[in-house]
Design a protein around this motif. Structure first.
Motif, PDB file in Angstrom:
ATOM      1  N   ASN A   1      -0.981   4.303  10.859  1.00 43.03           N
ATOM      2  CA  ASN A   1      -1.537   3.195  10.082  1.00 43.03           C
ATOM      3  C   ASN A   1      -2.979   2.940  10.489  1.00 43.03           C
ATOM      4  O   ASN A   1      -3.456   3.454  11.508  1.00 43.03           O
TER       5      ASN A   1
ATOM      6  N   THR B   1       4.616   7.380  12.885  1.00 47.52           N
ATOM      7  CA  THR B   1       3.949   6.488  11.942  1.00 47.52           C
ATOM      8  C   THR B   1       2.451   6.494  12.201  1.00 47.52           C
ATOM      9  O   THR B   1       2.001   6.595  13.344  1.00 47.52           O
TER      10      THR B   1
ATOM     11  N   ALA C   1       0.138  10.340   7.857  1.00 49.34           N
ATOM     12  CA  ALA C   1       1.404   9.646   7.612  1.00 49.34           C
ATOM     13  C   ALA C   1       2.341  10.524   6.776  1.00 49.34           C
ATOM     14  O   ALA C   1       3.541  10.627   7.055  1.00 49.34           O
TER      15      ALA C   1
ATOM     16  N   THR D   1       4.174   2.831   7.400  1.00 47.48           N
ATOM     17  CA  THR D   1       3.303   3.968   7.672  1.00 47.48           C
ATOM     18  C   THR D   1       2.390   4.224   6.488  1.00 47.48           C
ATOM     19  O   THR D   1       2.709   3.879   5.339  1.00 47.48           O
TER      20      THR D   1
END
Length: 252
Positions: free
Chosen positions: A187, A185, A176, A239
């Motif tokens: 996650n 992004t 990130a 993110t």
């Protein structure tokens, strides 16, 4: 699925690893429903993964099937080449492939340890690297890593799984940071006790014996919903995060 009538991911291409069943399958179908074309991956279960691909096509999206071992660099290159050949590149990667093995720690062999951590961590490394090369060239993208509650609460007889899933948190944060300025992004979603038919490697981890505080197991679609949400255009400001979908089993 998200049950939305628009197709916000139209024109996007996704790779979902370990997509032949459970959360991976639900994510592949949700992405297709949102308009994305999907490469459906499995290590070797061709019949199951072909069936998922047919479901994707039934939702109006393009689908391609790729079999391969995510711990083998040549296999990963072939998987992402298939996505490039079919769709022109990759915009979304969901690192879902995992081995959910179980063994008492003092009986765990080095082969057990390496085999489990390789699929979860090496697989995420190799697939993320391949996907990021495409995403950088396409002006952005999304990666979602599938962690787990065991990384945050520990897991008897599943030290290899918990350790590897914890490693995904560090990988998520590092990628990130490194790729934020490339409009990418990254996650992590950490499911807890999710019901439904499980794979033969799932085991019955002792820390999963108690119910989540909501009083029930989670549904596959509930975990998939959170993963899909992170792939949507509205999630571009999020993110480096780990999102827990565990019914309160872990509350950071």
């Amino acid at each position: 699925m998200l049950n939305r009538t628009d197709r916000p991911l139209a024109g996007k291409a996704a790779v979902v690893t370990g997509a032949s069943r459970r959360i991976g399958r639900a994510v592949a179908l949700g992405l297709a429903q949102a308009g994305a074309d999907v490469l459906v991956h499995a290590r070797q279960s061709r019949e199951e993964v072909e069936a998922v691909a047919e479901e994707v096509r039934g939702l109006g999206a393009r689908a391609v099937v790729a079999l391969g071992d995510v711990t083998v660099e040549e296999d990963v290159s072939r998987i992402f080449q298939a996505a490039s050949d079919a769709f022109g590149g990759v915009d979304i990667l969901v690192n879902n492939a995992a081995i959910r093995a179980q063994a008492p720690f003092l009986e765990m062999t080095l082969a057990d340890w390496r085999g489990t951590t390789a699929v979860i961590l090496d697989g995420a490394f190799l697939c993320s690297r391949a996907a990021l090369r495409s995403m950088v060239g396409r002006g952005g993208g999304t990666i979602v890593n599938l962690g787990g509650v065991s990384a945050h609460v520990g897991a008897k007889e599943r030290a290899h799984v918990a350790t590897a899933k914890a490693g995904l948190v560090g990988l998520t944060k590092s990628l990130a940071l490194e790729f934020a300025d490339r409009n990418i992004t990254v996650n992590c979603v950490a499911p807890g006790k999710i019901g439904g038919k499980r794979s033969a490697t799932a085991g019955k981890s002792p820390e999963m014996a108690s119910r989540p505080i909501v009083g029930r197991d989670g549904e596959i679609e509930e975990a998939a919903f959170v993963i899909l949400s992170l792939c949507m255009p509205e999630a571009r400001f999020m993110t480096g995060q780990t999102v827990h979908v565990s019914g309160g089993m872990y509350m950071p």
